[in-house]
Design a protein around this motif. Structure first.
Motif, PDB file in Angstrom:
ATOM      1  N   LEU A  64       0.828  -1.198   0.000  1.00  0.00           N
ATOM      2  CA  LEU A  64       0.000   0.000   0.000  1.00  0.00           C
ATOM      3  C   LEU A  64       0.864   1.250   0.000  1.00  0.00           C
ATOM      4  O   LEU A  64       2.017   1.232   0.434  1.00  0.00           O
ATOM      5  CB  LEU A  64      -0.913   0.006   1.230  1.00  0.00           C
ATOM      6  CG  LEU A  64      -1.834  -1.205   1.390  1.00  0.00           C
ATOM      7  CD1 LEU A  64      -2.607  -1.098   2.695  1.00  0.00           C
ATOM      8  CD2 LEU A  64      -2.781  -1.336   0.215  1.00  0.00           C
ATOM      9  N   LEU A  65       0.299   2.343  -0.495  1.00  0.00           N
ATOM     10  CA  LEU A  65       0.995   3.617  -0.427  1.00  0.00           C
ATOM     11  C   LEU A  65       1.080   4.090   1.011  1.00  0.00           C
ATOM     12  O   LEU A  65       0.101   4.040   1.751  1.00  0.00           O
ATOM     13  CB  LEU A  65       0.258   4.656  -1.269  1.00  0.00           C
ATOM     14  CG  LEU A  65       0.376   4.539  -2.790  1.00  0.00           C
ATOM     15  CD1 LEU A  65      -0.545   5.543  -3.459  1.00  0.00           C
ATOM     16  CD2 LEU A  65       1.809   4.748  -3.251  1.00  0.00           C
ATOM     17  N   VAL A  66       2.256   4.518   1.410  1.00  0.00           N
ATOM     18  CA  VAL A  66       2.434   5.094   2.735  1.00  0.00           C
ATOM     19  C   VAL A  66       2.091   6.573   2.634  1.00  0.00           C
ATOM     20  O   VAL A  66       2.555   7.264   1.730  1.00  0.00           O
ATOM     21  CB  VAL A  66       3.875   4.895   3.229  1.00  0.00           C
ATOM     22  CG1 VAL A  66       4.056   5.523   4.597  1.00  0.00           C
ATOM     23  CG2 VAL A  66       4.223   3.421   3.252  1.00  0.00           C
ATOM     24  N   SER A  67       1.270   7.077   3.558  1.00  0.00           N
ATOM     25  CA  SER A  67       0.815   8.454   3.471  1.00  0.00           C
ATOM     26  C   SER A  67       1.984   9.424   3.602  1.00  0.00           C
ATOM     27  O   SER A  67       3.010   9.125   4.230  1.00  0.00           O
ATOM     28  CB  SER A  67      -0.207   8.747   4.570  1.00  0.00           C
ATOM     29  OG  SER A  67       0.428   8.783   5.838  1.00  0.00           O
ATOM     30  N   THR A  68       1.808  10.596   2.993  1.00  0.00           N
ATOM     31  CA  THR A  68       2.843  11.625   3.067  1.00  0.00           C
ATOM     32  C   THR A  68       3.079  12.054   4.502  1.00  0.00           C
ATOM     33  O   THR A  68       4.222  12.292   4.919  1.00  0.00           O
ATOM     34  CB  THR A  68       2.430  12.841   2.220  1.00  0.00           C
ATOM     35  OG1 THR A  68       2.209  12.425   0.868  1.00  0.00           O
ATOM     36  CG2 THR A  68       3.506  13.911   2.248  1.00  0.00           C
ATOM     37  N   MET A  69       1.993  12.126   5.290  1.00  0.00           N
ATOM     38  CA  MET A  69       2.138  12.512   6.692  1.00  0.00           C
ATOM     39  C   MET A  69       3.009  11.502   7.435  1.00  0.00           C
ATOM     40  O   MET A  69       3.895  11.878   8.216  1.00  0.00           O
ATOM     41  CB  MET A  69       0.762  12.603   7.347  1.00  0.00           C
ATOM     42  CG  MET A  69       0.805  12.997   8.818  1.00  0.00           C
ATOM     43  SD  MET A  69       1.550  14.635   9.074  1.00  0.00           S
ATOM     44  CE  MET A  69       0.259  15.670   8.371  1.00  0.00           C
ATOM     45  N   SER A  95       5.838  10.465  -6.733  1.00  0.00           N
ATOM     46  CA  SER A  95       5.289   9.737  -7.867  1.00  0.00           C
ATOM     47  C   SER A  95       3.778   9.573  -7.800  1.00  0.00           C
ATOM     48  O   SER A  95       3.151   9.201  -8.787  1.00  0.00           O
ATOM     49  CB  SER A  95       5.946   8.352  -7.974  1.00  0.00           C
ATOM     50  OG  SER A  95       5.655   7.561  -6.831  1.00  0.00           O
ATOM     51  N   ARG A  96       3.171   9.839  -6.637  1.00  0.00           N
ATOM     52  CA  ARG A  96       1.707   9.738  -6.556  1.00  0.00           C
ATOM     53  C   ARG A  96       1.029  11.018  -7.033  1.00  0.00           C
ATOM     54  O   ARG A  96      -0.163  11.023  -7.294  1.00  0.00           O
ATOM     55  CB  ARG A  96       1.279   9.425  -5.125  1.00  0.00           C
ATOM     56  CG  ARG A  96       1.401  10.596  -4.166  1.00  0.00           C
ATOM     57  CD  ARG A  96       1.070  10.210  -2.739  1.00  0.00           C
ATOM     58  NE  ARG A  96       2.086   9.339  -2.194  1.00  0.00           N
ATOM     59  CZ  ARG A  96       2.021   8.801  -0.980  1.00  0.00           C
ATOM     60  NH1 ARG A  96       0.978   9.031  -0.220  1.00  0.00           N
ATOM     61  NH2 ARG A  96       2.983   8.023  -0.538  1.00  0.00           N
ATOM     62  N   THR A 392      10.088  10.115  -9.963  1.00  0.00           N
ATOM     63  CA  THR A 392       9.209   8.931 -10.000  1.00  0.00           C
ATOM     64  C   THR A 392       9.954   7.611  -9.912  1.00  0.00           C
ATOM     65  O   THR A 392       9.316   6.567  -9.826  1.00  0.00           O
ATOM     66  CB  THR A 392       8.374   8.924 -11.296  1.00  0.00           C
ATOM     67  OG1 THR A 392       9.227   8.631 -12.408  1.00  0.00           O
ATOM     68  CG2 THR A 392       7.670  10.253 -11.521  1.00  0.00           C
ATOM     69  N   GLY A 393      11.273   7.635  -9.979  1.00  0.00           N
ATOM     70  CA  GLY A 393      12.006   6.375 -10.010  1.00  0.00           C
ATOM     71  C   GLY A 393      11.732   5.598 -11.284  1.00  0.00           C
ATOM     72  O   GLY A 393      11.876   4.390 -11.318  1.00  0.00           O
ATOM     73  N   TRP A 432       7.885  15.085 -19.817  1.00  0.00           N
ATOM     74  CA  TRP A 432       7.698  15.197 -18.365  1.00  0.00           C
ATOM     75  C   TRP A 432       8.900  15.933 -17.794  1.00  0.00           C
ATOM     76  O   TRP A 432      10.050  15.552 -18.045  1.00  0.00           O
ATOM     77  CB  TRP A 432       7.605  13.791 -17.780  1.00  0.00           C
ATOM     78  CG  TRP A 432       7.046  13.655 -16.404  1.00  0.00           C
ATOM     79  CD1 TRP A 432       7.319  14.408 -15.320  1.00  0.00           C
ATOM     80  CD2 TRP A 432       6.135  12.631 -15.963  1.00  0.00           C
ATOM     81  NE1 TRP A 432       6.646  13.939 -14.219  1.00  0.00           N
ATOM     82  CE2 TRP A 432       5.899  12.841 -14.590  1.00  0.00           C
ATOM     83  CE3 TRP A 432       5.507  11.552 -16.582  1.00  0.00           C
ATOM     84  CZ2 TRP A 432       5.075  12.014 -13.825  1.00  0.00           C
ATOM     85  CZ3 TRP A 432       4.681  10.726 -15.829  1.00  0.00           C
ATOM     86  CH2 TRP A 432       4.461  10.968 -14.470  1.00  0.00           C
ATOM     87  N   HIS A 433       8.659  16.978 -17.027  1.00  0.00           N
ATOM     88  CA  HIS A 433       9.749  17.751 -16.434  1.00  0.00           C
ATOM     89  C   HIS A 433      10.627  16.830 -15.579  1.00  0.00           C
ATOM     90  O   HIS A 433      10.116  15.988 -14.833  1.00  0.00           O
ATOM     91  CB  HIS A 433       9.178  18.878 -15.569  1.00  0.00           C
ATOM     92  CG  HIS A 433      10.169  19.915 -15.181  1.00  0.00           C
ATOM     93  ND1 HIS A 433      11.113  19.722 -14.188  1.00  0.00           N
ATOM     94  CD2 HIS A 433      10.376  21.185 -15.650  1.00  0.00           C
ATOM     95  CE1 HIS A 433      11.847  20.804 -14.057  1.00  0.00           C
ATOM     96  NE2 HIS A 433      11.424  21.705 -14.928  1.00  0.00           N
ATOM     97  N   PRO A 434      11.971  16.956 -15.682  1.00  0.00           N
ATOM     98  CA  PRO A 434      12.852  16.032 -14.946  1.00  0.00           C
ATOM     99  C   PRO A 434      12.771  16.150 -13.430  1.00  0.00           C
ATOM    100  O   PRO A 434      13.164  15.218 -12.717  1.00  0.00           O
ATOM    101  CB  PRO A 434      14.250  16.406 -15.444  1.00  0.00           C
ATOM    102  CG  PRO A 434      14.116  17.800 -15.972  1.00  0.00           C
ATOM    103  CD  PRO A 434      12.729  17.895 -16.520  1.00  0.00           C
ATOM    104  N   LEU A 435      12.252  17.280 -12.894  1.00  0.00           N
ATOM    105  CA  LEU A 435      12.203  17.479 -11.442  1.00  0.00           C
ATOM    106  C   LEU A 435      10.791  17.680 -10.909  1.00  0.00           C
ATOM    107  O   LEU A 435      10.461  17.179  -9.840  1.00  0.00           O
ATOM    108  CB  LEU A 435      13.063  18.685 -11.046  1.00  0.00           C
ATOM    109  CG  LEU A 435      14.529  18.667 -11.464  1.00  0.00           C
ATOM    110  CD1 LEU A 435      15.213  19.949 -11.020  1.00  0.00           C
ATOM    111  CD2 LEU A 435      15.243  17.445 -10.922  1.00  0.00           C
ATOM    112  N   TYR A 436       9.962  18.423 -11.614  1.00  0.00           N
ATOM    113  CA  TYR A 436       8.647  18.803 -11.119  1.00  0.00           C
ATOM    114  C   TYR A 436       7.558  17.875 -11.663  1.00  0.00           C
ATOM    115  O   TYR A 436       7.718  17.292 -12.739  1.00  0.00           O
ATOM    116  CB  TYR A 436       8.303  20.236 -11.533  1.00  0.00           C
ATOM    117  CG  TYR A 436       9.290  21.285 -11.128  1.00  0.00           C
ATOM    118  CD1 TYR A 436      10.109  21.122 -10.017  1.00  0.00           C
ATOM    119  CD2 TYR A 436       9.404  22.461 -11.862  1.00  0.00           C
ATOM    120  CE1 TYR A 436      11.010  22.103  -9.657  1.00  0.00           C
ATOM    121  CE2 TYR A 436      10.311  23.451 -11.502  1.00  0.00           C
ATOM    122  CZ  TYR A 436      11.110  23.263 -10.400  1.00  0.00           C
ATOM    123  OH  TYR A 436      12.008  24.231 -10.041  1.00  0.00           O
ATOM    124  N   PRO A 437       6.427  17.782 -10.969  1.00  0.00           N
ATOM    125  CA  PRO A 437       5.274  17.063 -11.522  1.00  0.00           C
ATOM    126  C   PRO A 437       4.586  17.921 -12.577  1.00  0.00           C
ATOM    127  O   PRO A 437       3.525  18.504 -12.348  1.00  0.00           O
ATOM    128  CB  PRO A 437       4.387  16.817 -10.292  1.00  0.00           C
ATOM    129  CG  PRO A 437       4.738  17.907  -9.344  1.00  0.00           C
ATOM    130  CD  PRO A 437       6.184  18.217  -9.570  1.00  0.00           C
TER     131      PRO A 437
END
Length: 476
Positions: A64-69, A95-96, A392-393, A432-437
């Motif tokens: 599961l995705l681990v929350s940002t918090m 990446s989310r 994003t890996g 896709w920007h190399p650093l930003y979403p």
């Protein structure tokens, strides 16, 4: 505060490790490949999975995705022992947040947009239009036009552009044997070919070669000393910029070579894709003695329009006119090609829809690790890419589409995670920007559109493009 600083990423913490190699699979439209357990799946998960102390508190939690918090709390309590996010931690967070909001307008032209790419550091964005216009935008300065280039020696359209690693020079190709190079580091904003600035022509024709050909794809090497080009005479060319001449011509395929790139920063390996349905791998260290491809990758049932290297000299993806993107591992390549005849070749992708019955056909010797379906590869040479490693890996692959959209797929599961719908013409290229979403799409409707997460505070103001008259059909 910079984007990197805000997330406190430690780039040195991203190590490949020893992954277990498994088997891949090819799935149908939007079908999830739960059994995709090849080495690249493990490497991708390793690059975008948070620290095990955060992801494995409970059985099964790692899926599961681990929350940002929770990630931020873990960083503050120093779960990793580093006192900061590792590269994989940062990728798990970033990446989310897919660049799906918008779009916001970048520019619009009366001419179809053919190519568009961010520079390696994301400071600049290059867009090329069929009418011979190339613009370089300064992203950090509100997309101000840094260089406005009007080309020369253009035949039909700009087929490709490439910005040098040091961002001082730009090359542009057309359906001629000449690639032109422009000094974009000069102080002059407007660059009218050989009027306000010199656009030097680099001749890719070889002595004694009287056949006219065009160049579909051109790329700088990592060190900026060479160019590799794919041509309509079924060949690959390598141009030495210091010697100012072609130093290698490879009769590579049996049909047009639509796409080519260096496999990694060493420049030894070259990948190519052709209308003969094949991807090939070329090792320049062996060409003098062998004069043939190091290997062949079979699986596409129609011509290959574009390919992108993961940058590790091992994995690549390709778009095919069989309406698929395929993932490859060059360690699975063959020494010879097979050409199964599965249907009559009375179909032309430039003006016909792909036959419904052909969508279920499969190459009997398909060597690809995975197949991604849902987008359309019609009308023009649609391009596909790995998502950025930093944010994003390389967890996703994304592609333009002839149905006027941009598609984003999860590399490991094969699931379609986003479909960006705005344009009124085929989306030939996207970046896709190399650093930003942030993702920018360019379309035959003439518009350049910017998608972000979360985006700026303004309401998107990009209007729907006006309907345009259908143009002639060309394989470009």
């Amino acid at each position: 505060m910079s984007y990197r600083t805000r997330f406190g990423k430690d780039n040195s913490a991203c190590d490949s490790g020893n992954a277990v190699e498994g088997s891949g699979s090819s799935k149908g439209p939007n079908e999830v490949s739960n059994d995709f357990d090849h080495e690249i799946a493990q490497l991708t998960k390793h690059r975008s999975r948070p620290h095990q102390l955060l992801s494995q508190d409970m059985p099964g939690k790692s899926r599961l995705l681990v929350s940002t918090m929770k990630m931020l709390v873990g960083r503050e309590s120093n779960h990793s022992g580093r006192g900061r996010f590792s590269s994989a931690d940062g990728c798990h967070v970033l990446s989310r947040y897919l660049p799906i909001n918008g779009p916001w307008g970048v520019d619009e032209s009366t001419s179809p947009a053919y190519v568009s790419q961010f520079s390696n550091d994301g400071l600049f964005f290059v867009a090329g239009f069929q009418g011979g216009h190339i613009k370089i935008y300064n992203v950090d300065k509100g997309w101000k036009v840094q260089k406005d280039i009007l080309t020369k020696s253009l035949r039909w359209t700009i087929t490709d552009t490439s910005l040098s690693p040091d961002q001082r020079y730009l090359v542009y190709a057309s359906m001629t044997p000449t690639v032109n190079i422009v000094n974009v580091g000069s102080s002059m904003t407007e660059s009218l070919a050989n009027v306000t600035e010199i656009h030097e022509g680099l001749d890719f024709s070889v002595d004694g070669d009287e056949d006219e050909f065009g160049i579909f794809s051109v790329r700088f090497s990592t060190d900026g000393r060479e160019l590799v080009a794919a041509s309509s005479d079924a060949s690959i060319y390598v141009y030495d910029l210091q010697a100012n001449k072609v130093n290698l011509r490879i009769p590579a395929h049996s049909s047009d070579v639509n796409t080519v790139c260096f496999a990694d920063e060493t420049g030894h390996l070259i990948y190519s894709g052709s209308d003969d349905n094949l991807c090939k791998v070329w090792d320049r260290r062996c060409l003098i003695t062998k004069g043939q491809a190091a290997g062949v990758l079979m699986g596409h049932l129609e011509g290959v329009t574009f390919l992108d290297s993961r940058g590790d000299g091992r994995y690549l993806i390709s778009n095919g006119k069989d309406q698929t993107t395929k993932l490859w591992d060059i360690r699975k390549m063959s020494s010879r090609a097979m050409y199964p005849r599965l249907r009559d070749h009375d179909w032309d992708y430039r003006w016909m829809e792909y036959p419904a019955h052909a969508k279920t056909l499969k190459h009997p010797n398909d060597q690809s690790l995975a197949t991604y379906r849902g987008h359309g590869v019609l009308r023009t040479l649609i391009r596909c890419y790995f998502s950025p490693a930093y944010s994003t890996g390389q967890k996703y692959i994304y592609t333009g589409s002839s149905d006027h959209c941009v598609y984003i797929y999860d590399l490991v599961t094969g699931a379609q995670v986003a479909r960006l719908n705005h344009h009124e013409g085929p989306v030939r290229d996207c970046s896709w920007h190399p650093l930003y979403p942030m993702l920018v799409s360019s379309s035959w409707d003439g518009t350049i559109a910017r998608w972000e997460f979360p985006g700026d505070d303004q309401v998107p103001t990009l209007e729907r493009p006006r309907a345009r008259r259908r143009r002639g059909y060309y394989n470009y």
